[in-house]
Design an enzyme around this catalytic site. Structure first.
Site, PDB file in Angstrom:
ATOM      1  N   ASN A 180     -23.144   9.446 -18.135  1.00 16.42           N
ATOM      2  CA  ASN A 180     -23.631   8.411 -17.233  1.00 16.42           C
ATOM      3  C   ASN A 180     -24.701   9.054 -16.376  1.00 16.42           C
ATOM      4  OD1 ASN A 180     -21.772   6.412 -18.029  1.00 16.42           O
ATOM      5  ND2 ASN A 180     -20.216   7.260 -16.669  1.00 16.42           N
TER       6      ASN A 180
ATOM      7  N   SER B 125     -22.007   9.733  -9.748  1.00 18.96           N
ATOM      8  CA  SER B 125     -21.898  10.033  -8.330  1.00 18.96           C
ATOM      9  C   SER B 125     -22.530  11.370  -7.958  1.00 18.96           C
ATOM     10  CB  SER B 125     -20.428  10.017  -7.910  1.00 18.96           C
ATOM     11  OG  SER B 125     -19.627  10.670  -8.874  1.00 18.96           O
TER      12      SER B 125
ATOM     13  N   CYS C 146     -22.466  20.607  -3.646  1.00 17.31           N
ATOM     14  CA  CYS C 146     -22.218  19.980  -4.955  1.00 17.31           C
ATOM     15  C   CYS C 146     -20.998  20.596  -5.614  1.00 17.31           C
ATOM     16  CB  CYS C 146     -23.447  20.163  -5.841  1.00 17.31           C
ATOM     17  SG  CYS C 146     -23.132  19.802  -7.584  1.00 17.31           S
TER      18      CYS C 146
ATOM     19  N   GLN D 125     -19.460  13.663 -19.853  1.00 20.84           N
ATOM     20  CA  GLN D 125     -18.007  13.655 -19.882  1.00 20.84           C
ATOM     21  C   GLN D 125     -17.516  13.574 -21.321  1.00 20.84           C
ATOM     22  OE1 GLN D 125     -15.844  11.219 -16.984  1.00 20.84           O
ATOM     23  NE2 GLN D 125     -17.783  10.504 -16.175  1.00 20.84           N
TER      24      GLN D 125
ATOM     25  N   HIS E 132     -26.206  16.411 -10.305  1.00 19.38           N
ATOM     26  CA  HIS E 132     -26.105  17.639 -11.099  1.00 19.38           C
ATOM     27  C   HIS E 132     -25.907  17.235 -12.570  1.00 19.38           C
ATOM     28  CE1 HIS E 132     -25.170  22.076 -11.158  1.00 19.38           C
ATOM     29  NE2 HIS E 132     -24.992  21.700 -12.412  1.00 19.38           N
TER      30      HIS E 132
ATOM     31  N   HIS F  92     -28.979  22.576 -10.424  1.00 13.87           N
ATOM     32  CA  HIS F  92     -28.637  21.277  -9.837  1.00 13.87           C
ATOM     33  C   HIS F  92     -29.745  20.245 -10.046  1.00 13.87           C
ATOM     34  CE1 HIS F  92     -26.443  18.723  -6.970  1.00 13.87           C
ATOM     35  NE2 HIS F  92     -27.600  18.450  -6.384  1.00 13.87           N
TER      36      HIS F  92
ATOM     37  N   HIS G 268     -24.685  16.421 -15.922  1.00 14.47           N
ATOM     38  CA  HIS G 268     -23.382  16.570 -16.557  1.00 14.47           C
ATOM     39  C   HIS G 268     -23.021  15.339 -17.373  1.00 14.47           C
ATOM     40  CE1 HIS G 268     -22.286  14.057 -13.110  1.00 14.47           C
ATOM     41  NE2 HIS G 268     -21.152  13.782 -13.725  1.00 14.47           N
TER      42      HIS G 268
ATOM     43  N   CYS H  87     -21.974  22.673  -8.954  1.00 12.21           N
ATOM     44  CA  CYS H  87     -22.809  23.878  -8.961  1.00 12.21           C
ATOM     45  C   CYS H  87     -21.940  25.138  -9.151  1.00 12.21           C
ATOM     46  CB  CYS H  87     -23.603  23.983  -7.655  1.00 12.21           C
ATOM     47  SG  CYS H  87     -25.159  23.057  -7.684  1.00 12.21           S
TER      48      CYS H  87
HETATM   49  O1  LIG Z   1     -18.033   9.664 -13.568  1.00 19.81           O
HETATM   50  P1  LIG Z   1     -16.776   9.094 -13.018  1.00 19.81           P
HETATM   51  O2  LIG Z   1     -16.705   9.210 -11.544  1.00 19.81           O
HETATM   52  O3  LIG Z   1     -15.539   9.605 -13.701  1.00 19.81           O
HETATM   53  O4  LIG Z   1     -16.767   7.519 -13.321  1.00 19.81           O
HETATM   54  C1  LIG Z   1     -17.775   6.791 -13.959  1.00 19.81           C
HETATM   55  O5  LIG Z   1     -17.624   6.858 -15.379  1.00 19.81           O
HETATM   56  C2  LIG Z   1     -16.402   6.345 -15.885  1.00 19.81           C
HETATM   57  C3  LIG Z   1     -16.465   6.410 -17.401  1.00 19.81           C
HETATM   58  O6  LIG Z   1     -17.517   5.656 -17.948  1.00 19.81           O
HETATM   59  C4  LIG Z   1     -16.138   4.920 -15.403  1.00 19.81           C
HETATM   60  O7  LIG Z   1     -14.835   4.548 -15.767  1.00 19.81           O
HETATM   61  C5  LIG Z   1     -16.281   4.794 -13.884  1.00 19.81           C
HETATM   62  O8  LIG Z   1     -16.185   3.441 -13.508  1.00 19.81           O
HETATM   63  C6  LIG Z   1     -17.644   5.361 -13.454  1.00 19.81           C
HETATM   64  O9  LIG Z   1     -17.777   5.301 -12.072  1.00 19.81           O
END
Ligand SMILES: O=P(O)(O)O[C@H]1O[C@H](CO)[C@@H](O)[C@H](O)[C@H]1O
Ligand SMILES: O=P(O)(O)O[C@H]1O[C@H](CO)[C@@H](O)[C@H](O)[C@H]1O
Lengths: 349, 349
Positions: B156, B164, B52, B171, B167, B116, B169, B55
């Protein structure tokens, strides 16, 4: 400090149809993908599937039998989002926060072909012409109902777009109000027309034809292009060259030309990732409120989710939901890639 | 003709935060589902995963090593949607249709925990308080950068939301412009405040508390509710009781209360379908443009896609994309179902 390069630098673009911005990150398509892959149906479908509720002669959820239809076939959606019941309602204007209104409407399903295994790109042009005539009839019939002011024709294609049955079909949701997205478009078209006495899309199309960069297909009567402000990686819009408001305004040449561009565009889509390309598409056209709508310009949107391959889509999630739509490849690049696709369907090669 | 019954009849509801309508079809949840099912990860995750890139101590895509962090950890996104480069740009006002502007910004990733295998509902309250303090620091630091006028904190969660890596997290995308959705909210909040000298959400919250119908959780300082105008089946919003604009305005009691409501809400979400519940969440708060924003009222949105089970989501596709958002269960019903969920996580039972 460097000069702005629209092909390289992150930027925002403005969509004058709905007055919203989109964030464009030209460099971002390069990032590696470790996320969810879509599953794709690869088994060949039979021409007729005895378990399909859309195939000719079969029984639907409500117990009714489909006729043995030979071209297209329309029926009322058994699980419609709206109902036809007239509802008595007195608006409570004191409710600043709890504003609700009953909505009357009709949902129909349009089977595109008796063949379970065909999709638009694989149909013959006259079969597609027949779908267009069905759409025309529905737009007229539904639009003539007194309380129906808007007729939304659309298609969800592919399981990734929530489509539960591969039998080629679309839907029509007709209702009393203008839906949110259409109302935004209506407002933009109207204010442009009032000012310029031409439709916004007529002038936009001229600018696009002059530039050429985002054009995917052009025939005598229609143009398919990736809008300057496209949100989805391979989003396109089909525009009529002549300024008119609705599908019932088509000349017979326009019907054929529209069928041809639909076929050609969806062939290019399928060829892009050698897959039955998923998308939601929909026609935006004049409201059926009985008023003249000289500001309206017939167009059709295609919103396909795929980004990198048959299995990797663009996720419109966190930032996109909270902030604004974001794309990872420029519309110019997408248009170029689509333009380069063959006009012969990969399956027939 | 019958009288309007909001619990039974299809209707539209108005969202005063963004000035848009949503179509509500209370009866439609009953339809059978034959479409795509999501795959859910059910294997137990290790506390530490050597493969990961989030991690502690591991190597990221750009070759850099994560520190052996013990609480939360922030780094710049290696594949950021925006860049920090200053770009020289002269606006061409003749371009009616090709309007574009460079956008400067910074993207960061916030690891919520060194573990994780944890998610928000499974973390201790003090661990969540620590995330909140990290968000506060980022909002301040990023907001202090001269060209940054907006800081979007979001998460997300789950592969169905494009995440993806399991873990835990989130943004942060910080940028010079107000993103589209935030600008809409800003406009609504501003015009309400100018008229009433109170925040829109302060008055909305009073109305909701009085009604009680859509409240999911209430503590001393925060309320989690299903908004009257919710789009997603189990969409919620966390609102502060006190009217303030940003996460850095929290008192220490509010920090603890926010951590608690985050934990409690996400536990209810996980319990709903006995699954690690996917969603995109995001905080909406005052811009960092240096101006006073008395109209702003701190809130957090949760947009979860699931509709009927751990594997069946609501597809926002054709009609929703072309027309308007549509939901198949009333917000009141969703709130009731969420309220009834246990406050003890199903995994610890
Ligand atoms: O977490 P990642 O890989 O940056 O990306 C993910 O979140 C982003 C922000 O919402 C989007 O633009 C991507 O389409 C989504 O796959
Ligand atoms: O084709 P169906 O089963 O009616 O439903 C599909 O399209 C509808 C209209 O876009 C959406 O509301 C549903 O979420 C989607 O699953």
């Amino acid at each position: 400090m460097k000069n702005f390069d629209i092909n390289e630098d992150p930027h925002r673009r403005f969509n004058p149809l709905i007055n919203e911005w989109v964030l464009v990150s030209p460099h971002r398509a390069k990032r590696p993908w470790q996320g969810q892959n879509e599953t794709i149906a690869t088994e060949a479908l039979p021409k007729y599937d005895p378990t399909c509720y859309l195939c000719p002669g079969n029984v639907r959820a409500n117990g009714m039998n489909n006729p043995k239809y030979e071209s297209s076939f329309v029926f009322e959606n058994d699980f419609a989002a709206m109902k036809q019941d007239e509802i008595i309602f007195e608006e409570d204007i004191k409710h600043t926060f709890f504003k609700a209104k009953p909505e009357q409407g009709i949902s129909r399903v349009v089977c595109f072909s008796p063949r379970h295994d065909l999709t638009l790109p694989e149909m013959e042009v006259d079969g597609i012409e027949n779908i267009i005539r069905t759409w025309q009839k529905e737009y007229t019939d539904l639009g003539n109902i007194k309380y129906i002011n808007h007729v939304q024709i659309f298609e969800n294609k592919g399981s990734v777009m929530g489509c539960s049955n591969p039998h080629p079909h679309g839907q029509i949701w007709a209702q009393s109000s203008l839906p949110t997205q259409v109302e935004k478009t209506q407002n933009s078209l109207k204010s442009y027309f009032d000012k310029n006495n031409r439709t916004l899309l007529e002038d936009y199309l001229q600018a696009e034809l002059k530039s050429g960069e985002r054009i995917v297909i052009e025939n005598d009567h229609f143009v398919a292009l990736v809008p300057f402000w496209a949100i989805w990686p391979y989003e396109t819009m089909i525009l009529s060259k002549r300024a008119f408001g609705k599908i019932t305004d088509f000349t017979s040449e326009e019907t054929t030309a529209f069928a041809k561009i639909l076929k050609q565009l969806t062939i290019k889509y399928d060829n892009l990732f050698s897959t039955s390309f998923p998308y939601s598409s929909g026609i935006h056209q004049a409201p059926t409120d009985g008023l003249k709508h000289p500001e309206w310009h017939f167009h059709m949107h295609f919103y396909p989710p795929l980004l990198r391959s048959a299995t990797v889509k663009k996720f419109m999630v966190g930032y996109e939901m909270m902030g604004e739509s974001q794309r990872d490849i420029t519309p110019e690049k997408s248009a170029e890639i689509l333009r380069q696709q063959s006009d012969v369907h990969y399956k027939s090669l």
